[in-house]
Design a protein around this motif. Structure first.
Motif, short mmCIF file in Angstrom:
data_model
loop_
_atom_site.label_atom_id
_atom_site.label_comp_id
_atom_site.label_asym_id
_atom_site.label_seq_id
_atom_site.Cartn_x
_atom_site.Cartn_y
_atom_site.Cartn_z
N ALA A 36 17.18 -7.54 19.00
CA ALA A 36 17.28 -8.93 18.57
C ALA A 36 15.91 -9.56 18.36
O ALA A 36 15.74 -10.44 17.51
N SER A 37 14.91 -9.10 19.13
CA SER A 37 13.57 -9.68 19.01
C SER A 37 12.71 -8.97 17.98
O SER A 37 11.76 -9.57 17.46
N THR A 38 13.00 -7.71 17.70
CA THR A 38 12.14 -6.93 16.82
C THR A 38 12.69 -6.74 15.41
O THR A 38 11.92 -6.49 14.49
N MET A 39 14.01 -6.84 15.24
CA MET A 39 14.59 -6.58 13.92
C MET A 39 14.21 -7.63 12.89
O MET A 39 14.34 -7.40 11.69
N CYS A 40 13.77 -8.81 13.36
CA CYS A 40 13.36 -9.85 12.41
C CYS A 40 12.16 -9.39 11.58
O CYS A 40 11.98 -9.84 10.44
N ILE A 41 11.33 -8.49 12.11
CA ILE A 41 10.15 -8.02 11.39
C ILE A 41 10.53 -7.15 10.19
O ILE A 41 10.17 -7.46 9.05
N PRO A 42 11.27 -6.04 10.39
CA PRO A 42 11.65 -5.23 9.21
C PRO A 42 12.62 -5.97 8.28
O PRO A 42 12.54 -5.80 7.06
N LEU A 43 13.53 -6.78 8.84
CA LEU A 43 14.46 -7.50 7.99
C LEU A 43 13.75 -8.55 7.14
O LEU A 43 14.06 -8.73 5.95
N GLY A 44 12.77 -9.24 7.74
CA GLY A 44 11.99 -10.21 6.98
C GLY A 44 11.17 -9.55 5.89
O GLY A 44 11.08 -10.06 4.76
N ALA A 45 10.57 -8.39 6.21
CA ALA A 45 9.81 -7.66 5.20
C ALA A 45 10.72 -7.17 4.08
O ALA A 45 10.36 -7.25 2.89
N LEU A 46 11.91 -6.66 4.44
CA LEU A 46 12.84 -6.18 3.42
C LEU A 46 13.33 -7.33 2.54
O LEU A 46 13.44 -7.17 1.31
N LEU A 47 13.62 -8.48 3.14
CA LEU A 47 14.08 -9.62 2.37
C LEU A 47 13.01 -10.10 1.39
O LEU A 47 13.30 -10.40 0.22
N THR A 48 11.76 -10.15 1.86
CA THR A 48 10.66 -10.56 0.98
C THR A 48 10.48 -9.56 -0.16
O THR A 48 10.26 -9.96 -1.33
N PHE A 49 10.57 -8.27 0.15
CA PHE A 49 10.44 -7.23 -0.88
C PHE A 49 11.53 -7.35 -1.93
O PHE A 49 11.27 -7.26 -3.15
N VAL A 50 12.78 -7.56 -1.47
CA VAL A 50 13.90 -7.67 -2.41
C VAL A 50 13.74 -8.91 -3.29
O VAL A 50 13.99 -8.87 -4.51
N ARG A 51 13.33 -10.03 -2.71
CA ARG A 51 13.15 -11.25 -3.49
C ARG A 51 12.09 -11.07 -4.56
O ARG A 51 12.27 -11.48 -5.72
N LYS A 52 10.96 -10.47 -4.19
CA LYS A 52 9.89 -10.25 -5.18
C LYS A 52 10.34 -9.26 -6.26
O LYS A 52 10.01 -9.44 -7.43
N ARG A 53 11.10 -8.26 -5.84
CA ARG A 53 11.57 -7.28 -6.82
C ARG A 53 12.54 -7.93 -7.81
O ARG A 53 12.44 -7.70 -9.03
N LEU A 54 13.45 -8.75 -7.31
CA LEU A 54 14.39 -9.44 -8.19
C LEU A 54 13.67 -10.45 -9.10
O LEU A 54 14.04 -10.61 -10.27
N LYS A 55 12.65 -11.08 -8.54
CA LYS A 55 11.90 -12.05 -9.36
C LYS A 55 11.16 -11.34 -10.49
O LYS A 55 11.12 -11.84 -11.62
N ARG A 56 10.57 -10.17 -10.19
CA ARG A 56 9.87 -9.42 -11.23
C ARG A 56 10.83 -8.92 -12.28
O ARG A 56 10.54 -8.98 -13.49
N GLU A 57 12.01 -8.46 -11.85
CA GLU A 57 12.99 -8.00 -12.83
C GLU A 57 13.48 -9.14 -13.69
O GLU A 57 13.72 -8.96 -14.89
N GLY A 58 13.63 -10.35 -13.10
CA GLY A 58 14.05 -11.49 -13.88
C GLY A 58 13.01 -11.90 -14.89
O GLY A 58 13.33 -12.23 -16.05
N VAL A 59 11.73 -11.86 -14.52
CA VAL A 59 10.65 -12.21 -15.43
C VAL A 59 10.57 -11.19 -16.57
O VAL A 59 10.41 -11.55 -17.75
N SER A 60 10.71 -9.88 -16.23
CA SER A 60 10.62 -8.85 -17.25
C SER A 60 11.81 -8.94 -18.22
O SER A 60 11.68 -8.68 -19.42
N THR A 61 12.98 -9.33 -17.70
CA THR A 61 14.14 -9.47 -18.57
C THR A 61 13.98 -10.61 -19.55
O THR A 61 14.30 -10.51 -20.74
N VAL A 62 13.43 -11.73 -19.06
CA VAL A 62 13.19 -12.88 -19.94
C VAL A 62 12.14 -12.55 -20.98
O VAL A 62 12.25 -12.92 -22.16
N ALA A 63 11.10 -11.79 -20.58
CA ALA A 63 10.05 -11.43 -21.53
C ALA A 63 10.58 -10.46 -22.59
O ALA A 63 10.21 -10.50 -23.75
#
Length: 226
Positions: free
Chosen positions: A199-226
């Motif tokens: 409960a105390s440590t899973m926030c680290i990998p989950l937060g990193a994974l969430l940030t990675f997924v958000r950036k990946r989706l944002k890049r894919e959205g930008v590339s699709t618009v371009a």
């Protein structure tokens, strides 16, 4: 009785009983314990309430008073576990495993993230902006080298100790023998210990994974618009 709850409620109480005017010192002592507990819980509760009240999804639906009341009620219910017949054993589990390995890991990740990912020079500039001067060489050495080495050493020590021990054990009072005996934790207690650490440590990998997924989706959205 020389440590933990026994030190506070048995040894000190026995010492106060043998003092002059024990009623006065007993009242002062337990009022001090009460104020100490309230002061500690204020900080812990504020640490829970701050991210909840700052969350737009939660704060938009519930007022701050409702959130505070729910958190306090939940803490009270959890605290009742420590007042039961086996409360001291549950207290030892939380005291030994809730913030030992997890706290070391969190502090190590914070130190590495600030000094080597965010950058010590950028952090130094931020401090200069906030306090008006840059930290001297001592603090930078401690942050970048001494602290990570010490934390890693402690982390390795704890892991090695747990591996050599084999099975997590605890001290139980045996009324027949009239002394403490060492026993292995049952399966459900091991599950609780695992949940406390996770409960105390899973926030680290989950937060990193969430940030990675958000950036990946944002890049894919930008590339699709371009």
């Amino acid at each position: 009785a020389v440590q933990g709850t026994g030190l506070a409620f048995i040894v000190y109480s026995e010492a106060i009983k043998n003092m002059e005017v024990p009623q006065l010192y007993s009242m002062l002592y337990f009022v001090m314990l009460l104020m100490l507990g309230i002061g500690s819980m204020l900080g812990n509760t504020a640490a829970i309430l701050t991210p909840l009240t700052d969350s737009r999804a939660i704060a938009a639906r519930f007022p701050k008073e409702v959130i505070s009341g729910f958190v306090c009620f939940l803490n009270c219910v959890i605290g009742l576990v420590f007042t039961m017949e086996a409360g001291n054993y549950w207290f030892d589990i939380f005291n030994d495993y809730a913030a030992t390995l997890s706290l070391l890991l969190i502090v190590l990740v914070e130190t590495i993230a600030v000094c080597y990912i965010y950058g010590l020079r950028r952090f130094e500039k931020d401090l200069h902006t906030m306090i008006g001067h840059k930290p001297n060489w001592y603090w930078k050495t401690m942050w970048a080298f001494a602290s990570p080495l010490l934390i890693i050493s402690l982390f390795v020590f704890y892991i090695t100790d747990y591996i050599l021990t084999g099975t997590l054990q605890y001290q139980a009072w045996d009324a027949a023998q009239g002394q403490l005996v060492t026993k292995d934790y049952p399966g459900y207690a091991l599950a609780v210990i695992g949940l406390l650490v996770a409960a105390s440590t899973m926030c680290i990998p989950l937060g990193a994974l969430l940030t990675f997924v958000r950036k990946r989706l944002k890049r894919e959205g930008v590339s699709t618009v371009a």
